[in-house]
Design an enzyme around this catalytic site. Structure first.
Site, PDB file in Angstrom:
ATOM      1  NE  ARG A   1      15.162   6.576 -18.291  1.00 43.34           N
ATOM      2  CZ  ARG A   1      14.364   6.777 -19.331  1.00 43.34           C
ATOM      3  NH1 ARG A   1      13.052   6.922 -19.131  1.00 43.34           N
ATOM      4  NH2 ARG A   1      14.836   6.817 -20.555  1.00 43.34           N
TER       5      ARG A   1
ATOM      6  CG  ASN B   1      -2.869  -6.378  -6.885  1.00 44.24           C
ATOM      7  OD1 ASN B   1      -2.619  -7.575  -6.842  1.00 44.24           O
ATOM      8  ND2 ASN B   1      -3.511  -5.829  -7.898  1.00 44.24           N
ATOM      9  CB  ALA B   2      -2.273  -1.603  -2.911  1.00 37.85           C
TER      10      ALA B   2
ATOM     11  CG  HIS C   1      -1.767  -7.224  -1.844  1.00 35.04           C
ATOM     12  ND1 HIS C   1      -1.323  -5.948  -2.083  1.00 35.04           N
ATOM     13  CD2 HIS C   1      -2.708  -7.099  -0.882  1.00 35.04           C
ATOM     14  CE1 HIS C   1      -1.969  -5.097  -1.326  1.00 35.04           C
ATOM     15  NE2 HIS C   1      -2.814  -5.778  -0.568  1.00 35.04           N
TER      16      HIS C   1
ATOM     17  CG  HIS D   1      -6.550  -8.936  -7.153  1.00 35.09           C
ATOM     18  ND1 HIS D   1      -7.729  -9.641  -7.068  1.00 35.09           N
ATOM     19  CD2 HIS D   1      -6.678  -7.881  -6.300  1.00 35.09           C
ATOM     20  CE1 HIS D   1      -8.530  -9.046  -6.209  1.00 35.09           C
ATOM     21  NE2 HIS D   1      -7.919  -7.972  -5.729  1.00 35.09           N
TER      22      HIS D   1
ATOM     23  N   GLY E   1     -10.971  -6.618  -2.705  1.00 33.53           N
ATOM     24  CA  GLY E   1     -10.489  -7.929  -2.302  1.00 33.53           C
ATOM     25  C   GLY E   1     -10.867  -8.965  -3.345  1.00 33.53           C
TER      26      GLY E   1
ATOM     27  CG  LEU F   1     -10.439  -5.815  -8.628  1.00 33.49           C
ATOM     28  CD1 LEU F   1      -9.064  -6.397  -8.920  1.00 33.49           C
ATOM     29  CD2 LEU F   1     -11.520  -6.863  -8.877  1.00 33.49           C
TER      30      LEU F   1
ATOM     31  CG  HIS G   1      -1.985  -1.094   1.096  1.00 28.07           C
ATOM     32  ND1 HIS G   1      -3.217  -0.868   0.517  1.00 28.07           N
ATOM     33  CD2 HIS G   1      -1.976  -2.393   1.460  1.00 28.07           C
ATOM     34  CE1 HIS G   1      -3.925  -1.976   0.546  1.00 28.07           C
ATOM     35  NE2 HIS G   1      -3.191  -2.928   1.106  1.00 28.07           N
TER      36      HIS G   1
ATOM     37  CG  ASP H   1      -6.404  -8.889  -0.618  1.00 29.64           C
ATOM     38  OD1 ASP H   1      -6.127  -8.636   0.560  1.00 29.64           O
ATOM     39  OD2 ASP H   1      -6.776  -8.028  -1.426  1.00 29.64           O
TER      40      ASP H   1
END
Length: 251
Positions: free
Chosen positions: A61, A53-54, A50, A107, A173, A171, A29, A129
């Site tokens: 670069r 994702n997030a 995960h 995902h 989860g 999404l 996250h 998740d």
């Protein structure tokens, strides 16, 4: 615990969380640059939450957190005098990161799963998740204070069955089970069965530092055992050697 290493104070806190509090730290996250992610990893964060994702998307670069997949256990630098790569003796060896993968085919694209696996097979950890609608029929569900729709998503590529925040295509989860993740992982990567099973058992135990009693069938371990059919369907589950039934679960 999952932490964003670019947030003020997080980098400095990781060593005490890991060493003094014995809390495992995972990166996620986050919009961290690769340099910040590497420093967090050196400070003791040994997991990526995960993967893909997030977090900041991979860029050639600045690969961000995803770039930890390519991090060597020893840092190397280019010696301008000799014209060759040399090991930086001032940088201690750091084990490569473990990384979670939501292997539902939604995902993370199957080809992306394969890229991650080929980069670091021993670090793959399958995660769901999943929200509370896992295993339940299509309909409206709650995730915290959000309303979530579960069903075929016609506005998404391939019209998958997924959980999205009501009125959006975002999404919320997943609704995949772990054994489905194992089957998908084998299909996407063409890995051997033993490697797919280890990604859902041994690898998470290694990440948590409990591989002496979890994720293994060795003598003296906790005897948490899943019996699978040849088609990788769950047939029965044993917890500490006892068959799990509606009567015994939760005791």
């Amino acid at each position: 615990m999952t932490a964003a290493p670019e947030v003020n104070g997080v980098l400095e806190t990781i060593p005490s969380l890991v060493d003094s509090c014995k809390i495992g730290v995972s990166l996620g996250h986050s919009a961290a640059t690769h340099d910040v992610a590497r420093q967090a990893h050196r400070n003791g964060a040994k997991m990526i939450t995960h993967l893909f994702n997030a977090m900041t998307c991979f860029h050639h670069r600045d690969p961000g957190i995803v770039g930890l997949l390519g991090a060597a256990e020893k840092e190397h630098c280019f010696n301008v005098d000799t014209g060759s790569l040399t090991t930086d003796t001032y940088t201690p060896q750091v084990a490569r990161s473990f990384y979670g993968l939501i292997c539902d085919g939604i995902h993370v694209h199957p080809n992306t799963v394969k890229i991650a696996y080929n980069s670091h097979p021993a670090g793959a950890i399958l995660v769901t998740d999943a929200m509370g609608a896992m295993g339940l029929p299509d309909g409206e569900y709650k995730l915290g204070n959000m309303s979530v729709d579960v069903g075929l998503q016609k506005g998404m590529a391939g019209c998958p069955r997924a959980a999205v925040i009501q009125g959006t295509h975002t999404l919320a989860g997943s609704i995949v089970t772990l054994i489905e993740c194992v089957r998908n992982f084998m299909e996407y990567t063409q890995c051997p069965l033993v490697e797919a099973l280890e990604a859902a058992s041994l690898h998470p135990a290694q990440m948590l530092g409990i591989a002496d009693r979890k994720g293994t069938l060795k003598y003296g371990a906790d005897a948490d055992i899943i019996i699978l059919t040849d088609s990788l369907q769950v047939e029965s589950v044993f917890v500490r050697g006892e068959l799990a039934t509606p009567e015994t679960v939760g005791r």
